[in-house]
Structures are given as C-alpha cells and as structure tokens.
Enzyme design. Structure first.
Site, PDB file in Angstrom:
ATOM      1  N   ALA A 116      25.512  58.380   0.113  1.00 27.79           N
ATOM      2  CA  ALA A 116      25.039  57.078  -0.193  1.00 27.79           C
ATOM      3  C   ALA A 116      25.505  55.988   0.723  1.00 27.79           C
ATOM      4  O   ALA A 116      26.839  55.489   0.536  1.00 27.79           O
ATOM      5  CB  ALA A 116      24.939  56.654  -1.759  1.00 27.79           C
ATOM      6  N   GLY A 324      37.757  45.644  34.943  1.00 28.02           N
ATOM      7  CA  GLY A 324      37.732  46.663  35.825  1.00 28.02           C
ATOM      8  C   GLY A 324      38.696  47.781  34.877  1.00 28.02           C
ATOM      9  O   GLY A 324      38.711  47.843  33.573  1.00 28.02           O
ATOM     10  N   GLU A 348      28.607  46.503   5.904  1.00 32.88           N
ATOM     11  CA  GLU A 348      27.812  45.475   5.267  1.00 32.88           C
ATOM     12  C   GLU A 348      26.168  45.463   5.635  1.00 32.88           C
ATOM     13  O   GLU A 348      25.501  44.224   5.907  1.00 32.88           O
ATOM     14  CB  GLU A 348      28.413  44.112   5.511  1.00 32.88           C
ATOM     15  CG  GLU A 348      30.071  44.008   5.174  1.00 32.88           C
ATOM     16  CD  GLU A 348      30.449  42.944   4.735  1.00 32.88           C
ATOM     17  OE1 GLU A 348      29.753  42.262   3.833  1.00 32.88           O
ATOM     18  OE2 GLU A 348      31.787  42.878   4.433  1.00 32.88           O
ATOM     19  N   SER A 351      22.934  47.358  11.673  1.00 32.14           N
ATOM     20  CA  SER A 351      21.899  46.270  12.401  1.00 32.14           C
ATOM     21  C   SER A 351      20.596  46.932  12.036  1.00 32.14           C
ATOM     22  O   SER A 351      19.470  45.875  11.898  1.00 32.14           O
ATOM     23  CB  SER A 351      22.185  46.406  13.960  1.00 32.14           C
ATOM     24  OG  SER A 351      23.174  45.856  14.193  1.00 32.14           O
TER      25      SER A 351
HETATM   26  C1  LIG Z   1      35.280  50.549   9.217  1.00 27.65           C
HETATM   27  C2  LIG Z   1      34.497  50.648   8.101  1.00 27.65           C
HETATM   28  C3  LIG Z   1      34.768  50.051   6.831  1.00 27.65           C
HETATM   29  C4  LIG Z   1      33.992  49.954   5.814  1.00 27.65           C
HETATM   30  N1  LIG Z   1      34.405  49.820   4.546  1.00 27.65           N
HETATM   31  C5  LIG Z   1      33.636  49.788   3.395  1.00 27.65           C
HETATM   32  C6  LIG Z   1      34.243  49.286   2.150  1.00 27.65           C
HETATM   33  O1  LIG Z   1      35.427  48.504   2.180  1.00 27.65           O
HETATM   34  N2  LIG Z   1      33.325  49.422   0.849  1.00 27.65           N
HETATM   35  C7  LIG Z   1      32.269  50.240   1.242  1.00 27.65           C
HETATM   36  O2  LIG Z   1      31.717  50.306   0.162  1.00 27.65           O
HETATM   37  N3  LIG Z   1      31.701  50.738   2.348  1.00 27.65           N
HETATM   38  C8  LIG Z   1      32.346  50.437   3.573  1.00 27.65           C
HETATM   39  N4  LIG Z   1      31.962  50.919   4.769  1.00 27.65           N
HETATM   40  C9  LIG Z   1      30.819  51.813   4.714  1.00 27.65           C
HETATM   41  C10 LIG Z   1      29.545  51.062   5.203  1.00 27.65           C
HETATM   42  O3  LIG Z   1      29.043  50.097   4.363  1.00 27.65           O
HETATM   43  C11 LIG Z   1      28.559  52.019   5.550  1.00 27.65           C
HETATM   44  O4  LIG Z   1      29.229  52.847   6.645  1.00 27.65           O
HETATM   45  C12 LIG Z   1      27.254  51.523   5.952  1.00 27.65           C
HETATM   46  O5  LIG Z   1      26.573  50.965   4.744  1.00 27.65           O
HETATM   47  C13 LIG Z   1      26.365  52.616   6.531  1.00 27.65           C
HETATM   48  O6  LIG Z   1      26.203  53.770   6.114  1.00 27.65           O
HETATM   49  P1  LIG Z   1      26.538  55.169   6.376  1.00 27.65           P
HETATM   50  O7  LIG Z   1      27.690  55.321   7.327  1.00 27.65           O
HETATM   51  O8  LIG Z   1      26.716  56.176   5.507  1.00 27.65           O
HETATM   52  O9  LIG Z   1      25.366  55.361   7.656  1.00 27.65           O
HETATM   53  P2  LIG Z   1      24.037  56.210   7.154  1.00 27.65           P
HETATM   54  O10 LIG Z   1      23.326  55.345   6.009  1.00 27.65           O
HETATM   55  O11 LIG Z   1      23.861  57.667   7.358  1.00 27.65           O
HETATM   56  O12 LIG Z   1      23.133  55.527   8.606  1.00 27.65           O
HETATM   57  C14 LIG Z   1      23.414  56.441  10.026  1.00 27.65           C
HETATM   58  C15 LIG Z   1      22.388  55.616  10.780  1.00 27.65           C
HETATM   59  O13 LIG Z   1      20.882  55.544  10.526  1.00 27.65           O
HETATM   60  C16 LIG Z   1      20.400  54.274  10.338  1.00 27.65           C
HETATM   61  N5  LIG Z   1      19.365  54.142   9.220  1.00 27.65           N
HETATM   62  C17 LIG Z   1      19.839  54.509   7.661  1.00 27.65           C
HETATM   63  N6  LIG Z   1      18.582  54.223   7.082  1.00 27.65           N
HETATM   64  C18 LIG Z   1      17.870  53.789   7.658  1.00 27.65           C
HETATM   65  C19 LIG Z   1      16.339  53.320   7.704  1.00 27.65           C
HETATM   66  N7  LIG Z   1      15.943  53.154   6.598  1.00 27.65           N
HETATM   67  N8  LIG Z   1      15.697  52.953   8.702  1.00 27.65           N
HETATM   68  C20 LIG Z   1      16.324  52.981  10.029  1.00 27.65           C
HETATM   69  N9  LIG Z   1      17.516  53.362  10.197  1.00 27.65           N
HETATM   70  C21 LIG Z   1      18.305  53.775   8.988  1.00 27.65           C
HETATM   71  C22 LIG Z   1      21.459  53.409  10.093  1.00 27.65           C
HETATM   72  O14 LIG Z   1      21.348  52.174  10.649  1.00 27.65           O
HETATM   73  C23 LIG Z   1      22.537  54.223  11.217  1.00 27.65           C
HETATM   74  O15 LIG Z   1      22.201  53.756  12.263  1.00 27.65           O
HETATM   75  C24 LIG Z   1      32.851  50.860   5.888  1.00 27.65           C
HETATM   76  C25 LIG Z   1      32.578  51.536   6.958  1.00 27.65           C
HETATM   77  C26 LIG Z   1      33.260  51.368   8.149  1.00 27.65           C
HETATM   78  C27 LIG Z   1      32.908  51.900   9.430  1.00 27.65           C
END
Ligand SMILES: Cc1cc2nc3c(=O)[nH]c(=O)nc-3n(C[C@H](O)[C@H](O)[C@H](O)COP(=O)(O)OP(=O)(O)OC[C@H]3O[C@@H](n4cnc5c(N)ncnc54)[C@H](O)[C@@H]3O)c2cc1C
Length: 369
Positions: A116, A324, A348, A351
């Site tokens: 999720a 560079g 959060e 993009s």
């Molecule tokens: C450094 C870091 C700190 C974080 N800290 C926290 C934290 O403190 N607490 C917390 O709860 N979470 C945290 N996160 C998690 C973060 O909120 C999630 O990584 C983020 O919500 C995206 O989820 P995912 O990485 O599972 O990507 P996914 O949801 O698997 O997405 C993968 C790709 O698919 C794209 N995608 C997904 N759904 C769609 C759609 N419907 N249409 C088009 N494109 C889509 C996304 O844009 C992305 O490019 C952190 C992440 C990082 C990297």
C-alpha cells in the site's frame, strides 16, 4: 528567519561527515526547535509559536537550503506534532506533544506498507479490539522516516477491513509497546533513517486512539496537505543551494583562459536554475497564503509539491553539469543535492499522484483508478 539561518549556518560544518557516515547529529534538534522549527506550526494554546503557514514554509526553505536530512526530519516532526495538536486528547498532548515540542521525544508517522504505497486505502495493518478496550496491532509498515530514531509513532491501521477507508484509524504506539524497526539504507537524505516496522500483535491501550475511530485517513490527509507545502518550500531551498553552488563555481573555475561564467551555455544552465527557483518560491508562497486565508488549498499544495520537487531535481542536475566531474565526486555539494533532490518526487504523494489530483480538480474526472 535570520536566527534560523544563523543556526543552520552554525550546524552546516557537521553535514559532510554526518552525510558520509549516515548519522544525524541529534544534539542539534533542541536548537532547531528553539529557532522555530516544528513549534512554529503549532498553535500557542498547545505550546507552539502559532506561526503562519507562510512563515513556517519560509523556515522550511531555509532547512532545505541547508541539508535535506534536516528538512526531512523537521517535516516529519512537524507532521506528527500537527496531528497531535489537531486530534490529540489533553492527556495525549501531555504524554506526546509537549515532550516532542521540548525536544525530549521524537516521533514518526506510518501509513505506507509493502503493498500500500500510492494507494493508501489498500493498507492492511489490522487493529483488533480486545475485550478490555485495548487494540492489538498486526502488520508491517515500510519506508518510515526516522522510525529507528523515534520513541513513539502514529500508525494507521484498520479496525475492520470490510469498512474500507472508513475503518482506518490512527494509533499512538510507543517503543516500549514492542514494535521492531529495520533500517533500510537508501540513496537520498541518507542521515535520516528509512525503516520497515513490524507490528506483531503490539497491544496499545484505548487511550492511544488518536482522533475518532474510522477517521484516520481524513486526519492524515489534512496534515499531509501542509506537509506537501513544507516539502515544496524545502525543495525551493535545495534549488537555491544549487544556484548558489553553481554561481560560485562559475566564477572560480577557469577553462580556455576564462571563468566558466563567461560561457553562454554555462550561463544558460545557471539562469535556468535561477528562473525555476524563483517560480518555485512564488508557487509555494502563494499556496501558503491561501492556507493562511483559511482555504483548504489542496490543489495549490499539490501543484506546489509537483512543481517544486521537479524543480529541485532539475536544479540539482544542472548544478552537477556546471561542476563537471567535480560535481559527481563523493562529498561535493552538487552530488549531495542531486541525491537529496531525488527523494522529493516520491513521498507525500508522487509527482504522478499530484498530477492526477490536480487533473481531477481541473477536469472533474478521476484518473486514479
Ligand atoms: C525517503 C522516503 C521517506 C518516506 N517516509 C515515509 C514516512 O515517513 N511515512 C510513510 O507512511 N511513508 C513514507 N514513505 C513512503 C512514500 O510515501 C511512498 O513511497 C509513496 O507514497 C509512493 O508509494 P510506493 O513507493 O509504494 O510507490 P508505488 O505506489 O508503487 O508507485 C510506483 C510508481 O507508480 C506510479 N503510480 C502509482 N499509482 C499510480 C496511478 N494510479 N497512476 C499513475 N501512476 C501511478 C507512482 O507515481 C510511481 O511512479 C517514504 C518514502 C521515501 C522514499
């Protein structure tokens, strides 16, 4: 603001070693609170400074200009404090918010799970109510910022999977309750920790429910909106740091018998950073003013998050180009900015998620599912 910049300038010499060693100088946290970070966003009645959204965002720009790991730490602590201030009982504020604002406790915030991410409504961490009113939490959270540094956190879990998002509830969980954290080494902001959290039947008392049962997601989204503004401001600060580093380098590095600053193509790289940075600043400040005027400004915060985080990446990439090879070496400022900028377009709301939220608002059709 000048106090904040002076304090950040005073801690800047700690950055190269801490960033290399993936450690965070915890001793600077009280000083950060003292110059207005975290406390600024909290109403005076709850022990904060009651700053405007604009002033809080200006602070966050300074943090982003200084170091991504400070900006991220301040952002998460602010988010936790805001959730406690918005929804906490008096007793919860005494136990968690006041010590956090005093720098005695550090908190984290966990929505994301292995299955999720962008789709937060798919979360499956379970909160089962026990006969004595307490809750047993079972599940796994992923990528949680500073969970291994903090001694408590806010966990979103469902009290009834059949209720969908209306079952999702926020719980306060303390380290003594028995959750386990696993640090995951990562590319950007590497002095914050990024953790998996295992909740293996962790029992919390009924007094640790934050807000109403079933209102966890809407509560979180209110805080995440301001969080997006803070990320936008921090990204603008990162772009500003890229501009300052690139400008300085063009004046000191000579090739073909002249400073780099005298080459038109190098000027284009620097000017592009400058123009985008100024546009990003206008973008986050206009969203902040709307929030200060009492509007929800969800679309404007999404627009700012999208634009400013992409700007940070473009600015850092151009700064590397201006330097560079020197800009790709471990320990160089552009190299750190490049890594840290890469974080901004993912947490959060990625993009893509911002684009889809803005598109839904503009076009009246949701393309999310
Ligand atoms: C450094 C870091 C700190 C974080 N800290 C926290 C934290 O403190 N607490 C917390 O709860 N979470 C945290 N996160 C998690 C973060 O909120 C999630 O990584 C983020 O919500 C995206 O989820 P995912 O990485 O599972 O990507 P996914 O949801 O698997 O997405 C993968 C790709 O698919 C794209 N995608 C997904 N759904 C769609 C759609 N419907 N249409 C088009 N494109 C889509 C996304 O844009 C992305 O490019 C952190 C992440 C990082 C990297």
């Amino acid at each position: 603001m000048q106090r904040a910049r002076a304090y950040l300038d005073s801690v800047a010499p700690l950055i190269p070693d801490a960033d290399r060693d993936r450690t965070f100088p915890m001793e600077i946290v009280p000083g950060l609170l003292d110059v207005g970070f975290v406390r600024g966003a909290i109403p005076v009645a709850d022990g904060g400074l009651g700053l405007s959204h604009l002033d809080s965002a200006l602070l966050m720009e300074e943090a982003g200009r200084c170091w991504g790991s400070i900006r991220t730490t301040a952002n998460i602590l602010t988010l936790v404090a805001e959730l406690l201030s918005m929804a906490g009982t008096d007793e919860q504020k005494q136990r968690f918010l006041q010590p956090l604002l005093a720098g005695r406790r550090l908190g984290w915030f966990a929505i994301t799970e292995p299955d999720a991410g962008s789709d937060v409504s798919a979360l499956s961490t379970r909160a089962e109510r026990r006969p004595d009113g307490s809750y047993r939490l079972t599940g796994r959270k992923a990528y949680i910022t500073n969970a291994s540094h903090g001694d408590f956190g806010i966990v979103l879990a469902t009290v009834d999977p059949d209720l969908g998002s209306r079952g999702v509830t926020a719980f306060l969980v303390e380290r003594a309750d028995g959750y386990r954290t696993l640090d995951r080494p990562h590319l950007p902001v590497r002095s914050v920790t990024c953790c998996d959290i295992e909740l293996d039947g962790v029992v919390v008392p009924a007094a640790n429910v934050l807000g109403e049962i079933g209102r966890g997601l809407s509560l979180a989204m209110r805080a995440v909106n301001a969080g997006r503004l803070n990320v936008s401001a921090g990204c603008t600060g990162l772009a500003q740091a890229a501009l300052e580093a690139a400008t300085d380098h063009t004046q000191n590095r000579h090739q073909f018998g002249r400073p780099l600053a005298g080459f038109q193509l190098v000027q284009q790289l620097v000017v592009d950073i400058a123009v985008r940075t100024r546009a990003a600043r206008q973008m986050y400040q206009s969203a902040a003013r709307l929030l200060d005027a009492g509007h929800q400004a969800r679309t404007e915060c999404s627009m700012a998050k999208y634009f400013c985080s992409e700007t940070a990446n473009a600015a850092a990439t151009s700064a590397v180009q201006v330097f560079g090879a020197a800009g790709l070496m471990d320990g160089s400022v552009p190299e750190r900015l490049f890594r840290d900028a890469r974080e901004a377009t993912i947490p959060e709301g990625t993009s893509q998620i911002q684009i889809l939220q803005i598109g839904k608002e503009l076009l009246g059709v949701s393309a999310l599912r």
